[in-house]
Design an enzyme around this catalytic site. Structure first.
Site, short mmCIF file in Angstrom:
data_model
loop_
_atom_site.label_atom_id
_atom_site.label_comp_id
_atom_site.label_asym_id
_atom_site.label_seq_id
_atom_site.Cartn_x
_atom_site.Cartn_y
_atom_site.Cartn_z
N ASP A 160 14.00 7.41 100.44
CA ASP A 160 14.66 7.26 99.14
C ASP A 160 13.96 6.18 98.31
O ASP A 160 13.79 6.33 97.10
CB ASP A 160 16.14 6.91 99.34
N HIS A 188 22.35 6.83 103.35
CA HIS A 188 21.32 7.82 103.04
C HIS A 188 22.04 9.15 102.80
O HIS A 188 22.13 10.00 103.69
CB HIS A 188 20.31 7.93 104.19
#
Ligand code: NAX
Length: 330
Positions: A160, A188
């Site tokens: 990410d 996440h």
């Protein structure tokens, strides 16, 4: 060259991330060009034949640093003397699956793996959980392996971070190396918060360089949050090469001193930093010092907008923790 090899366990080794990861580890990209590696590869019985093929390919690369390969479906064998355990294999969410079903099925994987790590791994073992839902899978494994100190457990939010850095670099029209200090807070998952306000690009605060707050607060965040789904839609399969790359980046980031103006995004055991709930595996900004020890970086400003987003992702992780408690997994 050091003579004692480092043992690296990879679970789900015959999967698509495994296939992108193993060759890079064996070539020295995980631990550097002077460290020989023994790969300990764990798979479930039905995938052992495929794993055999991967082992043949590893052999056929004749990697000078690859000191051995142990391919097994036995937990004890997989984690014996391991120094780094990369827990990739898991059961991702399928259509129609409730969150508690998903957590229950993964509990069946990560609870015994936690025990096997505690009982068999090297005394300096460090664990990176990639398999989703990675924050809570990490919590399950850690809670069942309390002999291994809490600061050795990590879950991956680096993909990410990399995604967010690229979005900002493209927007400003500079190279991605110009983007620094970008943290992914929390889970996440689609509640993660890619923090643009504390990040810099070319030495300037990102909002000042981008000059488009609506984009930063809108499309930027959602593009990063939903990038995994966009890749599945385009490729017909989930991210694999970029996920393996992020796993390598995470380990390199945790074993290399961090520049003072930068941070590493990784989910670690929260001690309440920035008001995050203690005990969760929470995405935080981390720095590694010259002696190789990591700590949560201080000094990130949390404004009202950020605080709202931190609460959303905290609440999701608290809900997941409640679920796994109720299921008796922690
Ligand atoms: P694959 O389905 O290709 O491979 C998973 C492998 O794990 C399979 O070979 C399977 O046999 C094995 N496996 C299942 N149960 C196991 C067990 N108990 N012990 C050992 N091996 C077992 O998935 P892949 O694309 O490689 O993704 C692996 C995991 O990474 C998934 O959970 C996925 O959601 C997760 N991801 C996490 C990311 C992150 O940023 N944290 C990003 C990429 C990826 O989505």
């Amino acid at each position: 060259m050091t003579t004692t090899p480092v043992h690296v366990t990879v679970t789900g080794a015959a999967g698509q991330i495994g296939y992108q990861l193993l060759f890079r580890i064996a070539s020295g990209q995980l631990l550097g060009p002077d460290t020989p590696v023994v790969l300990r590869l764990l798979e479930i019985e039905p995938a052992m034949k495929a794993l055999e093929g991967v082992v043949m390919e590893l052999d056929d690369c004749a990697f000078p640093l690859l000191a051995g390969i142990e391919a097994t479906s036995d937990l004890k064998h997989a984690f014996t003397d391991t120094n780094w355990a990369l827990l990739v294999g898991s059961i991702p969410r399928k259509a129609g699956m409730e969150r508690s079903d998903l957590l229950n099925v993964n509990g069946g994987i990560f609870k015994p793996q936690g025990r096997a790590i505690a009982e068999n791994a090297a005394s300096d073992v460090r664990v990176l959980v990639v398999g989703n839902p990675c924050n809570t899978n990490c919590l399950i494994a850690r809670s069942n392996a309390t002999e291994v100190p809490a600061d050795r457990w990590f879950a991956m939010t680096r993909l990410d971070q990399n995604r967010a850095e690229t979005q900002i670099a493209k927007k400003v029209g500079v190279g991605v190396a110009e983007v620094k200090n970008l943290v992914i807070w929390g889970n996440h998952s689609s509640t993660q918060f890619p923090d643009f306000a504390n990040a810099t690009v070319g030495g300037l605060a990102v909002p000042a360089a981008v000059k488009d707050d609506a984009w930063l607060r809108g499309d930027f965040i959602t593009t990063v949050q939903k990038r995994g789904a966009a890749i599945i839609e385009a490729r017909g399969a989930s991210s694999a090469a970029s996920a393996a790359n992020a796993a390598i980046d995470t380990v390199v980031g945790l074993t290399t001193p961090t520049a003072p103006d930068d941070c590493v995004s990784v989910a670690v055991t929260s001690h309440g930093e920035y008001g995050t709930p203690e005990g969760l595996t929470f995405g935080l900004p981390v720095q590694v010092d010259a002696a190789g020890a990591w700590h949560v970086k201080e000094g990130f400003a949390i404004d009202e907008f950020a605080a709202e987003r931190l609460k959303i992702t905290s609440d999701e992780l608290l809900g997941e923790r409640d679920d796994v408690r109720q299921l008796g997994l922690i």
